[in-house]
Design an enzyme around this catalytic site. Structure first.
Site, PDB file in Angstrom:
ATOM      1  N   ASP A 261      34.479  43.656  16.604  1.00 34.95           N
ATOM      2  CA  ASP A 261      34.722  44.481  17.791  1.00 34.95           C
ATOM      3  C   ASP A 261      33.512  45.385  18.051  1.00 34.95           C
ATOM      4  O   ASP A 261      33.015  46.028  17.125  1.00 34.95           O
ATOM      5  CB  ASP A 261      35.987  45.324  17.506  1.00 34.95           C
ATOM      6  CG  ASP A 261      36.579  45.936  18.751  1.00 34.95           C
ATOM      7  OD1 ASP A 261      35.952  45.843  19.820  1.00 34.95           O
ATOM      8  OD2 ASP A 261      37.675  46.513  18.639  1.00 34.95           O
ATOM      9  N   GLY A 303      34.060  41.291  27.384  1.00 36.56           N
ATOM     10  CA  GLY A 303      33.515  40.476  28.477  1.00 36.56           C
ATOM     11  C   GLY A 303      32.118  40.888  28.925  1.00 36.56           C
ATOM     12  O   GLY A 303      31.593  40.335  29.898  1.00 36.56           O
ATOM     13  N   ASP A 324      41.118  45.867  27.042  1.00 42.94           N
ATOM     14  CA  ASP A 324      42.409  45.700  26.357  1.00 42.94           C
ATOM     15  C   ASP A 324      43.532  45.474  27.369  1.00 42.94           C
ATOM     16  O   ASP A 324      43.780  46.327  28.218  1.00 42.94           O
ATOM     17  CB  ASP A 324      42.729  46.947  25.524  1.00 42.94           C
ATOM     18  CG  ASP A 324      41.782  47.087  24.345  1.00 42.94           C
ATOM     19  OD1 ASP A 324      40.772  46.358  24.313  1.00 42.94           O
ATOM     20  OD2 ASP A 324      42.061  47.912  23.472  1.00 42.94           O
TER      21      ASP A 324
END
Ligand code: GAL
Length: 518
Positions: A261, A303, A324
């Site tokens: 992440d 993205g 999210d």
């Protein structure tokens, strides 16, 4: 005559006849007002889940054959490559393949009611994730309260609910398992790393290896989470400058999946610069490749930089395509239509995904979720929106990762997650993601080409009222007579030519499979 006959029938028979003749059998199967369309699995064995599985030479292999039907079921696999064997009592295929190649095996499942057979292809090479991942992730229900015992209970639930029998495989921790610097909670505080610089888990995860062994013992796989930055999004220790050590640690611990992440990496790299966007993923995948353990790499950077265009090139097996989905609890439906439908279509995301690398529009937000206010509550999606999410995810070949409370699955939610004909679309071995073929105001038609030459078709109604949605053969690029099957109900609807129309409820869907009639 007909009226007299009907008048003479007892009341209970009349009710069933009415349900049938209204074409509305659905209403007979509901859970708290939510209509269950998925038929229950039958007593005979049925082999489910992916039909193709990738492994690298020399990596430990673990695959449990998913099958429904009356237990006990025994398993046999013909044509397994050298190095693999199958435990007949539980269908777990284990071992190591040294020689690259594509191995066509024949899986057989037998119980007291009969047997089923299906081809299962094992591809030993350099590609994993030949179909989208299926599993569970802790984030949307447990957020920063996750513990070892919750993870073990999730693995137990994957088995006891039967999700494992439909192809669900990964049990993934999200953020919050490592030490949180500066925390005054003793279960989160501590030494971030050992003397060799390898990352430590926090006090809520006293035995990571024991935990993954437990997950593996059920035939499931274990996932973990970190960030290329110094800290994860929730402020826990992450991988920056310790990437080699941390991957070595995950291999030691026995993880099979890594979500990487972005989080605090913005302090290291500039998100406007493509090289910076790609660097952490190139680095981590090349480290992962050096180990003889197959770990799926899931990029999570929302993205940025049109990640779908390069996610696979930098070693990703899937990449989040937007922010999210459940960042705002109340906004989940809006995000579903915006990111699921529009971002995907406007940017033609279907062009970039396929075997080995998938678009990831985030988790299935069904069942009980955290409302980010300290409570666990039912998803704000309406039942029709829930059908819409699972259908769309299957059409676009998205990972099917459920992130609600797996230990508290009601019948309706389980039915959404375990419809084998819907899952079959998601897991289709051709690996060609679907796309939108027509839009008429709130009505949309989507299609996906499948390996056997048939097509999956989704009729969606984004409007606020029930509407008729029509699939035109011209838009679908097909001709002639088509046999139409309703996939949620697992019901043949007959043959149609030129077009097919159906009423679709507000924010709902009708999922179909069209096969050419010769
Ligand atoms: C976000 C990520 C979420 C979840 C969260 C954990 O950046 O998109 O899926 O992982 O971090 O802090």
């Amino acid at each position: 005559m007909k009226t007299n006959f009907i008048k003479s029938l007892p009341a209970f028979m009349l009710i069933s006849i009415m349900a049938f003749s209204c074409g509305n059998e659905d209403v007979r199967n509901e859970d708290n007002g939510r209509i269950i369309l998925t038929p229950k699995p039958g007593p005979k064995p049925r082999i489910n889940g992916t039909k193709i599985f990738g492994v690298r030479p020399g990596s430990p292999f673990l695959f449990k054959i998913p099958a429904t039907g009356t237990k006990p079921i025994t398993f046999e696999v013909a044509g397994l490559p050298q190095g693999l064997s199958c435990d007949p009592a539980n269908g777990m295929i284990t071992g190591v393949i040294e020689t690259p190649g594509e191995y066509k095996t024949l899986v057989k499942a037998t119980n007291s009611e009969g047997s089923a057979e299906r081809e299962f292809r094992i591809v030993c090479g350099n590609q994993l994730a030949l179909t989208p991942h299926m599993g569970w992730n802790s984030w949307y229900v447990w957020e920063n309260h996750i513990t070892d015992s919750i993870m073990r209970a999730a693995a137990d639930a994957m088995v006891s609910t039967g999700m494992i029998d439909h192809g669900y495989m990964y049990v993934n921790i999200d953020d919050c398992w490592s030490v949180k610097p500066g925390s005054d909670d003793p279960s989160l505080a501590g030494e971030p790393r050992d003397k060799d610089g390898k990352i430590n888990s926090n006090g809520r995860f006293p035995d990571m290896k024991g935990m993954t062994d437990y997950i593996h013992s059920k035939g499931l796989k274990a996932g973990t989470y970190t960030s290329p930055g110094e800290l994860t999004c929730a402020g826990h220790v992450a991988a920056y400058k310790f990437e080699e050590q941390d991957i070595a640690r995950y291999v030691e611990w026995g993880f099979d999946f890594l979500k990487y992440d972005w989080c605090s990496y913005s302090k290291v790299g500039n998100r406007e610069v493509m090289e910076d966007l790609q660097r952490p993923y190139i680095q981590i995948s090349s480290i992962m490749n050096k180990h003889k353990r197959d770990i799926i790499l899931n990029l999570c950077q929302y993205g940025m930089g049109d990640v779908w265009k390069w996610g696979k090139k930098v070693g990703g097996n899937s990449w989040r395509t937007a922010g999210d989905l459940g960042g705002s609890f109340e906004g989940i439906a809006t995000a579903l239509f915006r990111d699921g439908f529009d971002v995907y279509s406007n940017d033609s995301l279907h062009l970039y995904a396929g075997p080995g690398g998938w678009n990831d529009p985030d988790y299935l937000l069904l069942g009980y979720l955290s409302n980010w206010k300290g409570q666990t509550v039912p998803t704000p999606l309406t039942p029709d929106e829930q059908y819409t999410q699972v259908s769309l995810w299957s059409l676009v070949a998205a990972p099917l990762i459920f992130s609600g409370d797996i230990s508290r699955l009601d019948e309706f939610t389980l039915s959404l997650l375990t419809n084998d004909e819907i899952i079959e679309v998601d897991q289709d071995p051709l690996g060609k993601p679907g796309f939108r073929v027509a839009r008429n105001e709130d009505r949309e038609v989507w299609m996906r080409n499948l390996e056997d030459g048939s097509i999956a078709v989704g009729l969606f109604n984004r409007g606020e009222k029930t509407a008729e949605v029509t699939a035109e053969w011209n838009d679908l690029g097909i001709s002639g007579k088509q046999a139409v099957r309703d996939l949620w109900r697992q019901n043949d609807e007959g043959s149609f030519s030129g077009s097919y129309s159906s009423e679709v409820p507000a924010h709902g869907v009708k999922m179909l499979r069209f096969s050419s009639v010769k």
